[in-house]
Design an enzyme around this catalytic site. Structure first.
Site, PDB file in Angstrom:
ATOM      1  N   PRO A   2      13.430   9.299   0.723  1.00 24.72           N
ATOM      2  CA  PRO A   2      13.237   9.328  -0.725  1.00 24.72           C
ATOM      3  C   PRO A   2      14.552   9.575  -1.475  1.00 24.72           C
ATOM      4  O   PRO A   2      15.211  10.592  -1.262  1.00 24.72           O
ATOM      5  CB  PRO A   2      12.264  10.487  -0.940  1.00 24.72           C
ATOM      6  CG  PRO A   2      11.720  10.818   0.398  1.00 24.72           C
ATOM      7  CD  PRO A   2      12.744  10.396   1.387  1.00 24.72           C
ATOM      8  N   GLU A   3      14.932   8.622  -2.294  1.00 26.33           N
ATOM      9  CA  GLU A   3      16.060   8.785  -3.207  1.00 26.33           C
ATOM     10  C   GLU A   3      15.479   8.790  -4.622  1.00 26.33           C
ATOM     11  O   GLU A   3      14.267   8.869  -4.781  1.00 26.33           O
ATOM     12  CB  GLU A   3      17.062   7.636  -3.012  1.00 26.33           C
ATOM     13  CG  GLU A   3      17.524   7.494  -1.571  1.00 26.33           C
ATOM     14  CD  GLU A   3      18.516   6.350  -1.366  1.00 26.33           C
ATOM     15  OE1 GLU A   3      19.182   5.934  -2.317  1.00 26.33           O
ATOM     16  OE2 GLU A   3      18.608   5.857  -0.222  1.00 26.33           O
ATOM     17  N   ARG A 113       9.990  15.906  10.273  1.00 23.86           N
ATOM     18  CA  ARG A 113      11.279  16.392  10.762  1.00 23.86           C
ATOM     19  C   ARG A 113      11.615  17.803  10.287  1.00 23.86           C
ATOM     20  O   ARG A 113      12.662  18.348  10.644  1.00 23.86           O
ATOM     21  CB  ARG A 113      12.383  15.418  10.338  1.00 23.86           C
ATOM     22  CG  ARG A 113      13.218  14.988  11.514  1.00 23.86           C
ATOM     23  CD  ARG A 113      14.173  13.894  11.127  1.00 23.86           C
ATOM     24  NE  ARG A 113      13.603  12.586  11.361  1.00 23.86           N
ATOM     25  CZ  ARG A 113      14.296  11.453  11.261  1.00 23.86           C
ATOM     26  NH1 ARG A 113      15.555  11.485  10.898  1.00 23.86           N
ATOM     27  NH2 ARG A 113      13.732  10.315  11.507  1.00 23.86           N
ATOM     28  N   ARG A 152      40.495  10.172  -7.457  1.00 27.31           N
ATOM     29  CA  ARG A 152      39.776  10.589  -6.247  1.00 27.31           C
ATOM     30  C   ARG A 152      40.054   9.656  -5.073  1.00 27.31           C
ATOM     31  O   ARG A 152      39.759   8.469  -5.147  1.00 27.31           O
ATOM     32  CB  ARG A 152      38.267  10.616  -6.508  1.00 27.31           C
ATOM     33  CG  ARG A 152      37.929  11.498  -7.669  1.00 27.31           C
ATOM     34  CD  ARG A 152      36.563  12.097  -7.557  1.00 27.31           C
ATOM     35  NE  ARG A 152      36.443  13.175  -8.515  1.00 27.31           N
ATOM     36  CZ  ARG A 152      36.714  14.445  -8.239  1.00 27.31           C
ATOM     37  NH1 ARG A 152      37.071  14.795  -7.036  1.00 27.31           N
ATOM     38  NH2 ARG A 152      36.607  15.358  -9.173  1.00 27.31           N
TER      39      ARG A 152
END
Length: 271
Positions: A2-3, A113, A152
């Site tokens: 799930p994102e 899990r 970055r």
DNA sequence: CCGCCGCCCTGCTTGC
DNA sequence: TGCAAGCAGGGCGGCG
């Protein structure tokens, strides 16, 4: 896994089913899955609470309770939040926390899990202080994005997965957005010029919005609050498509590893 | 502040 | 066919 789009879909489904309900009973099968502030006992504190609102922050489902407390759930990879209309039914497999509600239904927090967590937070507690910008909010402008990337050295894909910068993007949508913007996943973030960033910004927003419209991506495990699979897996351009032709240029999609994570992309058209 | 690494777990895939 | 080993992966804490 799930994102943002999957968590948004779950939160909307939960909102339709359990807002206004009161928690009558809490059963915990695996104590580590249910975390509460030190002065509270999770199950005890939850009984009698009414669920007032349900939303999402990054990849977290946030349920606002009558007392002002929040119930914040992180699903990690295999976590599920599923409403059963009738709690006389057997609980969903791998249910570790079950909330019996006052209309006879049951909310199951299941996770094969055991990586997920359900956390009770105090009123006004800034539990999300470390989370970055919501990519579907007005705060996430192209200019803000340019500022974030400036200087970055981190590979752009690793940057996209960093929840402290932008909250909610995971492996699937990072790969898909970079494909759409025609950017190599391993390019240092600071090496992206403004044209590339101006492609990537709408690619991120667009892929997340389209995935929400199709109720998320089910690769192997994800289902929504009603136990239904998503629809965006049929639209994936690169994620998991190792060896299959790129939908844009026809070259075979490759799988590489970046920051210990599988990364799918096209050497032909992502530069 | 930043980045990196190891850990948590178990179902599934791979290889013999 | 059967079994064991290896892999996957989001977030977090620890470390430099």
């Amino acid at each position: 896994m799930p994102e943002l789009p999957e968590v948004e879909t779950i939160a909307r489904g939960l909102a339709r089913r359990i807002i206004g309900r009161t928690v009558e009973r809490v059963r915990i099968g695996l104590p580590k899955m249910a975390v509460a502030p030190e002065d509270l006992v999770f199950a005890k504190a939850l009984v009698g609470e009414r669920i007032e609102r349900i939303g999402r922050r990054g990849k977290y489902v946030v349920m606002e309770l009558q007392s002002g407390r929040g119930l914040v759930t992180s699903l990690r990879m295999t976590g599920r939040l599923i409403v059963q209309r009738d709690r006389a039914l057997a609980p969903h497999p791998y249910t570790h926390v079950a909330l019996d509600l006052n209309d006879g239904s049951r909310l199951c927090f299941a996770d094969s899990r055991q990586f997920g967590r359900m956390r009770l937070v105090g009123p006004g507690e800034r539990w999300d202080a470390a989370l970055g910008t919501e990519p579907l909010s007005l705060d996430f402008t192209p200019e803000a994005f340019i500022g974030m990337l400036c200087g970055r050295p981190t590979p752009i894909k690793v940057f996209l997965l960093d929840q402290r910068r932008i909250a909610g993007i995971g492996n699937i949508y990072a790969c898909e957005a970079l494909w759409e913007a025609r950017i190599r996943p391993d390019r240092p973030a600071k090496s992206l010029g403004k044209p590339a960033i101006r492609r990537l910004h709408p690619a991120i927003v667009g892929v997340l919005q389209r995935a929400i419209r199709l109720r998320g991506t089910t690769v192997d495990d994800y289902v929504d609050a009603e136990g239904l699979r998503g629809g965006f897996q049929n639209k994936l351009a690169v994620y998991g498509r190792n060896g299959k032709p790129c939908k844009r240029c026809g070259r075979k999609v490759v799988r590489t590893v970046l920051a210990q994570r599988g990364t799918w992309w096209c050497r032909g058209c992502q530069k």
